[in-house]
Scaffold this motif. Sequence first.
Motif, PDB file in Angstrom:
ATOM      1  N   ALA A 176       0.810  -1.218   0.000  1.00  0.00           N
ATOM      2  CA  ALA A 176       0.000   0.000   0.000  1.00  0.00           C
ATOM      3  C   ALA A 176       0.841   1.265   0.000  1.00  0.00           C
ATOM      4  O   ALA A 176       0.343   2.364   0.340  1.00  0.00           O
ATOM      5  CB  ALA A 176      -1.001   0.020   1.154  1.00  0.00           C
ATOM      6  N   THR A 177       2.105   1.162  -0.392  1.00  0.00           N
ATOM      7  CA  THR A 177       2.983   2.326  -0.487  1.00  0.00           C
ATOM      8  C   THR A 177       2.866   2.918  -1.887  1.00  0.00           C
ATOM      9  O   THR A 177       3.058   2.205  -2.889  1.00  0.00           O
ATOM     10  CB  THR A 177       4.444   1.945  -0.224  1.00  0.00           C
ATOM     11  N   PRO A 178       2.554   4.239  -2.009  1.00  0.00           N
ATOM     12  CA  PRO A 178       2.423   4.863  -3.333  1.00  0.00           C
ATOM     13  C   PRO A 178       3.747   4.796  -4.107  1.00  0.00           C
ATOM     14  O   PRO A 178       4.827   4.882  -3.513  1.00  0.00           O
ATOM     15  CB  PRO A 178       2.045   6.315  -3.014  1.00  0.00           C
ATOM     16  N   ILE A 179       3.651   4.616  -5.418  1.00  0.00           N
ATOM     17  CA  ILE A 179       4.862   4.591  -6.250  1.00  0.00           C
ATOM     18  C   ILE A 179       5.442   5.995  -6.324  1.00  0.00           C
ATOM     19  O   ILE A 179       4.754   6.990  -6.039  1.00  0.00           O
ATOM     20  CB  ILE A 179       4.559   4.045  -7.663  1.00  0.00           C
ATOM     21  N   LYS A 180       6.726   6.067  -6.754  1.00  0.00           N
ATOM     22  CA  LYS A 180       7.372   7.362  -6.851  1.00  0.00           C
ATOM     23  C   LYS A 180       6.834   8.129  -8.047  1.00  0.00           C
ATOM     24  O   LYS A 180       6.575   7.568  -9.105  1.00  0.00           O
ATOM     25  CB  LYS A 180       8.884   7.176  -6.982  1.00  0.00           C
ATOM     26  N   MET A 181       6.667   9.468  -7.839  1.00  0.00           N
ATOM     27  CA  MET A 181       6.149  10.343  -8.893  1.00  0.00           C
ATOM     28  C   MET A 181       6.732  11.729  -8.701  1.00  0.00           C
ATOM     29  O   MET A 181       7.208  12.074  -7.604  1.00  0.00           O
ATOM     30  CB  MET A 181       4.619  10.380  -8.837  1.00  0.00           C
ATOM     31  N   ASP A 182       6.689  12.539  -9.773  1.00  0.00           N
ATOM     32  CA  ASP A 182       7.235  13.893  -9.690  1.00  0.00           C
ATOM     33  C   ASP A 182       6.288  14.826  -8.911  1.00  0.00           C
ATOM     34  O   ASP A 182       6.705  15.554  -8.002  1.00  0.00           O
ATOM     35  CB  ASP A 182       7.476  14.461 -11.085  1.00  0.00           C
ATOM     36  N   ASN A 183       5.036  14.823  -9.285  1.00  0.00           N
ATOM     37  CA  ASN A 183       4.074  15.737  -8.665  1.00  0.00           C
ATOM     38  C   ASN A 183       2.911  14.930  -8.100  1.00  0.00           C
ATOM     39  O   ASN A 183       1.953  14.594  -8.823  1.00  0.00           O
ATOM     40  CB  ASN A 183       3.549  16.756  -9.682  1.00  0.00           C
ATOM     41  N   ALA A 184       2.998  14.568  -6.852  1.00  0.00           N
ATOM     42  CA  ALA A 184       1.934  13.793  -6.220  1.00  0.00           C
ATOM     43  C   ALA A 184       0.697  14.675  -6.016  1.00  0.00           C
ATOM     44  O   ALA A 184       0.787  15.881  -5.737  1.00  0.00           O
ATOM     45  CB  ALA A 184       2.409  13.260  -4.878  1.00  0.00           C
ATOM     46  N   ILE A 185      -0.466  14.078  -6.202  1.00  0.00           N
ATOM     47  CA  ILE A 185      -1.735  14.787  -6.019  1.00  0.00           C
ATOM     48  C   ILE A 185      -2.356  14.302  -4.714  1.00  0.00           C
ATOM     49  O   ILE A 185      -2.819  13.165  -4.617  1.00  0.00           O
ATOM     50  CB  ILE A 185      -2.684  14.520  -7.207  1.00  0.00           C
ATOM     51  N   ASN A 186      -2.295  15.137  -3.709  1.00  0.00           N
ATOM     52  CA  ASN A 186      -2.843  14.781  -2.401  1.00  0.00           C
ATOM     53  C   ASN A 186      -4.313  15.203  -2.323  1.00  0.00           C
ATOM     54  O   ASN A 186      -4.684  16.319  -2.714  1.00  0.00           O
ATOM     55  CB  ASN A 186      -2.061  15.466  -1.276  1.00  0.00           C
ATOM     56  N   ALA A 187      -5.126  14.280  -1.840  1.00  0.00           N
ATOM     57  CA  ALA A 187      -6.568  14.582  -1.744  1.00  0.00           C
ATOM     58  C   ALA A 187      -7.168  13.827  -0.567  1.00  0.00           C
ATOM     59  O   ALA A 187      -6.572  12.880  -0.040  1.00  0.00           O
ATOM     60  CB  ALA A 187      -7.261  14.211  -3.041  1.00  0.00           C
ATOM     61  N   THR A 188      -8.382  14.271  -0.175  1.00  0.00           N
ATOM     62  CA  THR A 188      -9.103  13.607   0.905  1.00  0.00           C
ATOM     63  C   THR A 188     -10.500  13.242   0.402  1.00  0.00           C
ATOM     64  O   THR A 188     -11.187  14.067  -0.207  1.00  0.00           O
ATOM     65  CB  THR A 188      -9.239  14.524   2.128  1.00  0.00           C
ATOM     66  N   VAL A 189     -10.891  12.014   0.616  1.00  0.00           N
ATOM     67  CA  VAL A 189     -12.214  11.552   0.199  1.00  0.00           C
ATOM     68  C   VAL A 189     -12.975  11.108   1.440  1.00  0.00           C
ATOM     69  O   VAL A 189     -12.382  10.714   2.446  1.00  0.00           O
ATOM     70  CB  VAL A 189     -12.115  10.396  -0.831  1.00  0.00           C
ATOM     71  N   LYS A 190     -14.324  11.218   1.386  1.00  0.00           N
ATOM     72  CA  LYS A 190     -15.149  10.864   2.531  1.00  0.00           C
ATOM     73  C   LYS A 190     -16.163   9.800   2.131  1.00  0.00           C
ATOM     74  O   LYS A 190     -16.772   9.884   1.068  1.00  0.00           O
ATOM     75  CB  LYS A 190     -15.890  12.086   3.058  1.00  0.00           C
ATOM     76  N   VAL A 191     -16.271   8.804   2.979  1.00  0.00           N
ATOM     77  CA  VAL A 191     -17.259   7.758   2.758  1.00  0.00           C
ATOM     78  C   VAL A 191     -17.932   7.479   4.095  1.00  0.00           C
ATOM     79  O   VAL A 191     -17.257   7.154   5.085  1.00  0.00           O
ATOM     80  CB  VAL A 191     -16.619   6.463   2.202  1.00  0.00           C
ATOM     81  N   TYR A 250       4.032  -7.143  -7.251  1.00  0.00           N
ATOM     82  CA  TYR A 250       2.603  -6.897  -7.387  1.00  0.00           C
ATOM     83  C   TYR A 250       2.276  -5.446  -7.052  1.00  0.00           C
ATOM     84  O   TYR A 250       2.851  -4.847  -6.120  1.00  0.00           O
ATOM     85  CB  TYR A 250       1.811  -7.827  -6.463  1.00  0.00           C
ATOM     86  N   TYR A 251       1.329  -4.906  -7.827  1.00  0.00           N
ATOM     87  CA  TYR A 251       0.880  -3.530  -7.625  1.00  0.00           C
ATOM     88  C   TYR A 251      -0.649  -3.517  -7.710  1.00  0.00           C
ATOM     89  O   TYR A 251      -1.276  -4.437  -8.245  1.00  0.00           O
ATOM     90  CB  TYR A 251       1.472  -2.599  -8.677  1.00  0.00           C
ATOM     91  N   ARG A 252      -1.243  -2.422  -7.171  1.00  0.00           N
ATOM     92  CA  ARG A 252      -2.697  -2.280  -7.289  1.00  0.00           C
ATOM     93  C   ARG A 252      -3.037  -0.859  -7.714  1.00  0.00           C
ATOM     94  O   ARG A 252      -2.335   0.109  -7.381  1.00  0.00           O
ATOM     95  CB  ARG A 252      -3.404  -2.635  -5.983  1.00  0.00           C
ATOM     96  N   VAL A 253      -4.114  -0.767  -8.483  1.00  0.00           N
ATOM     97  CA  VAL A 253      -4.604   0.520  -8.976  1.00  0.00           C
ATOM     98  C   VAL A 253      -6.005   0.710  -8.406  1.00  0.00           C
ATOM     99  O   VAL A 253      -6.855  -0.193  -8.470  1.00  0.00           O
ATOM    100  CB  VAL A 253      -4.648   0.561 -10.516  1.00  0.00           C
ATOM    101  N   ALA A 254      -6.249   1.896  -7.885  1.00  0.00           N
ATOM    102  CA  ALA A 254      -7.580   2.230  -7.346  1.00  0.00           C
ATOM    103  C   ALA A 254      -8.027   3.582  -7.908  1.00  0.00           C
ATOM    104  O   ALA A 254      -7.202   4.469  -8.154  1.00  0.00           O
ATOM    105  CB  ALA A 254      -7.560   2.277  -5.822  1.00  0.00           C
ATOM    106  N   VAL A 255      -9.343   3.715  -8.127  1.00  0.00           N
ATOM    107  CA  VAL A 255      -9.907   4.971  -8.636  1.00  0.00           C
ATOM    108  C   VAL A 255     -10.919   5.477  -7.598  1.00  0.00           C
ATOM    109  O   VAL A 255     -11.822   4.743  -7.150  1.00  0.00           O
ATOM    110  CB  VAL A 255     -10.591   4.756  -9.998  1.00  0.00           C
TER     111      VAL A 255
END
Length: 315
Positions: A243-258, A295-300
């Motif tokens: 569950a560790t995010p892959i490396k990227m130049d410009n990470a997009i930080n956001a908060t979602v509510k459920v 192994y990697y996982r993608v979530a939307v």
Amino acid sequence: MTTETEERYQEKKSNNLILPIILGLLLLGIGIWAFTLNGKNATLQSEKTALSSEMTKLQDVKVQLKASVDSLENAYASLSEENTSLQGDVEEAKRKAKNAGRAAAKWKRKLQEANDNSASLSAQIQALLAAKGDLESSIVSLQMQNDSLQSLTESLSTDLAQSREDKEALQRLNASINDELKRLTLANFKATAFNVSTLQRNGKLNARAWRVKKVKVSFDLTNVPEKYQGVRPVYMVITDEKATPIKMDNAINATVKVNGQSIDIQAVEAKEINISDSQRLSFSHDLVKKLKRGYYRVAVYTDIGMLGGSSFRLR
């Protein structure tokens, strides 16, 4: 003295002179003849002696010749008997020679048959040797294949063990995703037909870690309730199996509510999407750094929850 007397006297005187001469000549002739006769006698005596010696030699030769003749007569008699015997031997020899000829012809035929058989046998031997060589080559080839199969079996055993571990890891990852989906998705607002593709630079599919340059996600949103429609942010998140995010130049930080619960995310891509009743959406992300094997996982996500997710593996 008268002339006639003188003539007679002269004649008588002449006669007296002639007679001694004649006698002298006669005596001289007798002497010569005697000398000549004596020489002849000596010659004859010498010849007689030589003849006597020659006769002695001839007598010896006669004795030798007689002995030779006797010996030859004996030899002739012996040869005559031998010839008679040989006549019978010749007939016997002819018979034996004839029989020998037949035997020789027979053995010649057998020899020819043997040669033919030998040639056939030689061909058979050559064929067998060739077959032996082929078999030996096949055995070597089979041995090599066996060694290769042995190595492959060992490799497959290792891969199988690894596959079991990978399967277990994938199951754990999918279970985690499913748990998260159950916890974070809305029952009537979630993605279907979720698909993840790993692409190389030319856009072709590839699963080798060192060749993958892009990760693409596509999914469907169908039968979306009206209350969830409208413009909403949609985020694409890629993490490893921990569950560790892959490396990227410009990470997009956001908060979602459920359900009143806030969750912080670090997305690699984000879009503002006008959500309608049904649509096919897609995201793609160009990797900044090559991903490692694993192994990697993608979530939307949207601002009100998780739409869907899936896992992928890089070799």
